[in-house]
Design a protein around this motif. Structure first.
Motif, PDB file in Angstrom:
ATOM      1  N   TYR A   1       3.801   1.581  -1.285  1.00 25.59           N
ATOM      2  CA  TYR A   1       4.406   1.753  -2.605  1.00 25.59           C
ATOM      3  C   TYR A   1       3.385   2.122  -3.667  1.00 25.59           C
ATOM      4  O   TYR A   1       3.753   2.698  -4.701  1.00 25.59           O
ATOM      5  CB  TYR A   1       5.208   0.510  -2.990  1.00 25.59           C
ATOM      6  CG  TYR A   1       6.615   0.589  -2.465  1.00 25.59           C
ATOM      7  CD1 TYR A   1       7.573   1.355  -3.125  1.00 25.59           C
ATOM      8  CD2 TYR A   1       6.976  -0.043  -1.280  1.00 25.59           C
ATOM      9  CE1 TYR A   1       8.859   1.470  -2.632  1.00 25.59           C
ATOM     10  CE2 TYR A   1       8.259   0.070  -0.778  1.00 25.59           C
ATOM     11  CZ  TYR A   1       9.194   0.827  -1.467  1.00 25.59           C
ATOM     12  OH  TYR A   1      10.463   0.958  -0.966  1.00 25.59           O
ATOM     13  N   VAL A   2       2.136   1.815  -3.446  1.00 23.91           N
ATOM     14  CA  VAL A   2       1.090   2.299  -4.351  1.00 23.91           C
ATOM     15  C   VAL A   2       1.034   3.822  -4.289  1.00 23.91           C
ATOM     16  O   VAL A   2       1.006   4.507  -5.328  1.00 23.91           O
ATOM     17  CB  VAL A   2      -0.287   1.686  -3.997  1.00 23.91           C
ATOM     18  CG1 VAL A   2      -1.410   2.407  -4.757  1.00 23.91           C
ATOM     19  CG2 VAL A   2      -0.305   0.202  -4.324  1.00 23.91           C
TER      20      VAL A   2
ATOM     21  N   ARG B   1       2.245   6.512  -7.218  1.00 21.12           N
ATOM     22  CA  ARG B   1       1.353   7.576  -7.673  1.00 21.12           C
ATOM     23  C   ARG B   1       2.024   8.937  -7.554  1.00 21.12           C
ATOM     24  O   ARG B   1       1.921   9.779  -8.458  1.00 21.12           O
ATOM     25  CB  ARG B   1       0.055   7.552  -6.864  1.00 21.12           C
ATOM     26  CG  ARG B   1      -1.017   8.504  -7.394  1.00 21.12           C
ATOM     27  CD  ARG B   1      -2.298   8.371  -6.620  1.00 21.12           C
ATOM     28  NE  ARG B   1      -2.156   8.821  -5.232  1.00 21.12           N
ATOM     29  CZ  ARG B   1      -3.157   8.867  -4.360  1.00 21.12           C
ATOM     30  NH1 ARG B   1      -4.369   8.471  -4.729  1.00 21.12           N
ATOM     31  NH2 ARG B   1      -2.946   9.284  -3.128  1.00 21.12           N
TER      32      ARG B   1
ATOM     33  N   LEU C   1       0.834  -1.211   0.000  1.00 21.98           N
ATOM     34  CA  LEU C   1       0.000   0.000   0.000  1.00 21.98           C
ATOM     35  C   LEU C   1       0.870   1.263   0.000  1.00 21.98           C
ATOM     36  O   LEU C   1       0.568   2.243  -0.716  1.00 21.98           O
ATOM     37  CB  LEU C   1      -0.916  -0.012   1.225  1.00 21.98           C
ATOM     38  CG  LEU C   1      -1.981   1.092   1.297  1.00 21.98           C
ATOM     39  CD1 LEU C   1      -2.940   0.990   0.119  1.00 21.98           C
ATOM     40  CD2 LEU C   1      -2.750   0.990   2.613  1.00 21.98           C
TER      41      LEU C   1
END
Length: 314
Positions: free
Chosen positions: A220-221, A225, A218
């Motif tokens: 790294y998401v 972005r 999460l």
């Protein structure tokens, strides 16, 4: 004999088999094991020395790295010395309580390492997604609280296991078909209802691995972005470069765990030594590759390592 006495009976010692089926190769197997252990110690000690000696590296990212560098050899040291004694001298005996202590520290420090990788992911998230708030968010008191939470989580998760195991009657013999005292290897020797131990062990493993890895992914998401929103390609490349070493450490830690877990479920009929070699790979691979990953991919550390070994008298 009463039931209460039966449930509290345990052998004075256990006997570690090493790698069942490959006993005749123990001497040869010990060579890469000993070499990997030596490399892990040298690499971790070098990293710790460089980070401690250079005040410019006394930042959250490098403090987390120092903790990883300290944990890796500790995890290996809980098992490798005794394992090598089994391989070299056939010294298979291990005291019952020493076995429980070994199991406690092995699993506890593995949990700590997983949590430190998660904390490092949070560090990278703040550095890239909220760079202006980095110094105000990752303060000394917060890092101290994170450290206390990491240790508390590991200790509270693992403390029940030695007490639960000490209550069993071990009627299946004192021989552990493994190189070290792993929780389920000890449980298999116990009589009585061991379902709670099995469920608890699986639940802790799933809770730690799945939850920590989920939060890492999460993080790294959000990082990805934020990187994609950067204006220039050079800025995106630089931001990604600060995460490469951490991603490598995550892969080094979690990949052997996933492979071992899959093999236990997919290849149940495989020879016991296959699973044991995979378990040993999990203990040795991260400590060996982590110093290399951080030394090669982190510019500040790479420069100081080169300066340490290539320094010449003027």
């Amino acid at each position: 004999m009463s039931a209460s006495n039966i449930t509290s009976t345990h052998p004075a010692v256990f006997f570690l088999m090493g790698i069942p089926g490959l006993e005749h190769l123990h001497i040869w197997i010990s060579i890469p094991f000993c070499s990997a252990y030596t490399l892990a110690l040298l690499g971790s000690c070098t990293l710790l020395f460089i980070i401690q000696a250079d005040t410019a590296l006394h930042k959250p990212m490098y403090l987390f790295l120092a903790v990883l560098a300290a944990i890796d050899p500790v995890v290996s040291s809980t098992t490798l010395p005794k394992m090598l004694a089994v391989f070299w001298f056939r010294h298979r005996e291990i005291n019952f309580y020493a076995c429980l202590v070994q199991m406690f520290f092995l699993h506890s420090f593995s949990i700590v390492e997983s949590a430190v990788l998660l904390a490092t992911a949070f560090d990278r998230y703040v550095a890239i997604c909220k760079p202006l708030h980095y110094t105000t968010v990752l303060t000394g008191p917060l890092i101290t609280k994170i450290g206390m939470a990491v240790v508390t989580r590991a200790v509270t998760r693992m403390t029940p296991l030695p007490f639960l195991l000490s209550r069993f009657h071990y009627c299946r013999g004192p021989v552990i078909a493994h190189c070290y005292c792993e929780h389920m290897a000890v449980v298999r020797l116990a009589c009585g209802d061991t379902r709670f131990n099995s469920i608890y062990g699986i639940a802790v493993a799933m809770f730690i691995v799945v939850l920590d890895l989920l939060f890492v992914v999460l993080s790294y998401v959000f990082i990805l972005r934020a990187v994609l929103q950067l204006a220039s390609q050079e800025a995106r490349y630089k931001a990604c470069g600060t995460c490469v070493s951490h991603i490598g450490a995550i892969l080094a830690f979690y990949t052997p765990v996933v492979i071992s877990s899959v093999m236990h479920r997919v290849a149940r009929q495989a020879a016991p030594h296959v699973h044991i070699l995979l378990a040993n790979f999990y203990l040795l691979f991260p400590p060996v590759v982590n110093p290399i990953i951080y030394g090669v991919k982190t510019k500040q550390i790479r420069e100081r390592v080169l300066g340490l070994f290539l320094r010449k008298d003027v």
